[in-house]
Design an enzyme around this catalytic site. Sequence first.
Site, PDB file in Angstrom:
ATOM      1  NE  ARG A  70      -4.419  -0.141   2.328  1.00  0.00           N
ATOM      2  CZ  ARG A  70      -5.254  -1.167   2.492  1.00  0.00           C
ATOM      3  NH1 ARG A  70      -4.821  -2.392   2.559  1.00  0.00           N
ATOM      4  NH2 ARG A  70      -6.540  -0.940   2.569  1.00  0.00           N
ATOM      5  NE  ARG A  85     -16.038  -3.112   2.826  1.00  0.00           N
ATOM      6  CZ  ARG A  85     -14.770  -2.974   2.439  1.00  0.00           C
ATOM      7  NH1 ARG A  85     -14.326  -3.585   1.350  1.00  0.00           N
ATOM      8  NH2 ARG A  85     -13.953  -2.192   3.108  1.00  0.00           N
ATOM      9  NE  ARG A 131     -13.230  -3.217   7.012  1.00  0.00           N
ATOM     10  CZ  ARG A 131     -12.370  -3.267   5.994  1.00  0.00           C
ATOM     11  NH1 ARG A 131     -12.459  -4.240   5.113  1.00  0.00           N
ATOM     12  NH2 ARG A 131     -11.442  -2.368   5.861  1.00  0.00           N
ATOM     13  NE  ARG A 190     -10.556   2.022   5.002  1.00  0.00           N
ATOM     14  CZ  ARG A 190     -11.442   1.051   4.744  1.00  0.00           C
ATOM     15  NH1 ARG A 190     -12.708   1.216   5.079  1.00  0.00           N
ATOM     16  NH2 ARG A 190     -11.055  -0.044   4.152  1.00  0.00           N
TER      17      ARG A 190
HETATM   18  P1  AMP Z   1      -8.355  -3.408   4.091  1.00  0.00           P
HETATM   19  O1  AMP Z   1      -9.211  -4.488   4.642  1.00  0.00           O
HETATM   20  O2  AMP Z   1      -7.375  -3.876   3.066  1.00  0.00           O
HETATM   21  O3  AMP Z   1      -9.164  -2.210   3.618  1.00  0.00           O
HETATM   22  O4  AMP Z   1      -7.469  -2.870   5.310  1.00  0.00           O
HETATM   23  C1  AMP Z   1      -8.080  -2.308   6.466  1.00  0.00           C
HETATM   24  C2  AMP Z   1      -7.079  -1.462   7.226  1.00  0.00           C
HETATM   25  O5  AMP Z   1      -5.970  -2.280   7.651  1.00  0.00           O
HETATM   26  C3  AMP Z   1      -6.445  -0.334   6.422  1.00  0.00           C
HETATM   27  O6  AMP Z   1      -7.252   0.848   6.378  1.00  0.00           O
HETATM   28  C4  AMP Z   1      -5.151  -0.120   7.196  1.00  0.00           C
HETATM   29  O7  AMP Z   1      -5.378   0.577   8.397  1.00  0.00           O
HETATM   30  C5  AMP Z   1      -4.753  -1.552   7.552  1.00  0.00           C
HETATM   31  N1  AMP Z   1      -3.923  -2.162   6.488  1.00  0.00           N
HETATM   32  C6  AMP Z   1      -4.240  -3.227   5.690  1.00  0.00           C
HETATM   33  N2  AMP Z   1      -3.251  -3.494   4.827  1.00  0.00           N
HETATM   34  C7  AMP Z   1      -2.277  -2.586   5.062  1.00  0.00           C
HETATM   35  C8  AMP Z   1      -1.012  -2.313   4.485  1.00  0.00           C
HETATM   36  N3  AMP Z   1      -0.521  -3.053   3.459  1.00  0.00           N
HETATM   37  N4  AMP Z   1      -0.287  -1.277   4.991  1.00  0.00           N
HETATM   38  C9  AMP Z   1      -0.744  -0.535   6.021  1.00  0.00           C
HETATM   39  N5  AMP Z   1      -1.938  -0.709   6.598  1.00  0.00           N
HETATM   40  C10 AMP Z   1      -2.710  -1.733   6.137  1.00  0.00           C
END
Ligand code: AMP
Length: 212
Positions: free
Chosen positions: A88, A123, A156, A167
Amino acid sequence: MKLILLGAPGAGKGTQAEFISEKLSIPTISTGNIIREAMREGTQMGTLAKSFVDKGNLVPDEVVIGIIKERLSQDDCANGFILDGFPRTIPQAEALDNMGIIIDKVLSIEVADKDIVHRMSGRRVCPACGASYHIEYKKPSSEGICNLCGAQLIIRNDDKPETVLERLKVYHDQTEPLKDYYHKQGKLLVVQGQEELKDTTRLTFSALELDL
Ligand code: AMP
């Protein structure tokens, strides 16, 4: 196939990852799911991550890089994997390169910000197994209940509108530059996310040269 899925939160990465994973019999690795599980279990990493996740910010690079190193060393990743939500940031992509992992393709699913905000409001996720649903686009067979494990679906914490906007900002500032990073490596494929899930799936499979 070692594949990275890029895209804003809610663009449909997780859903497409499920389909590709089934087609190619390779695991999907979602750092978001791993982090949420650690948060539920209240581990040291989970407690640290929670303060970032709940605000819509990224968990520090060194933490997620550690998670990914550990996960990719497991046997089920030997024949390939799909990364959903990692890398990311540029330092995370560089860490992957430095691990000697050769990524084959990077697929970016593009959805306009205004559509993301609408999608995120519908969602629902399973707190027990991490499966993801949508009240319009990807309904569970029985309303509010996970198809896979029967648990009650929830919204969530970080899908609340104010957190979604943060985000999205983080995505544009820190993650979108990865498109250029992988374009320069000749690996970037782009798909426009469609209103109908099946249309996005068709475009995704076609971009990856997979039969539906
Ligand atoms: P996601 O389910 O992929 O939207 O991830 C949810 C949250 O987890 C994100 O908003 C970040 O806070 C954290 N997160 C997930 N993947 C990463 C990553 N590769 N780097 C940093 N934070 C992450």
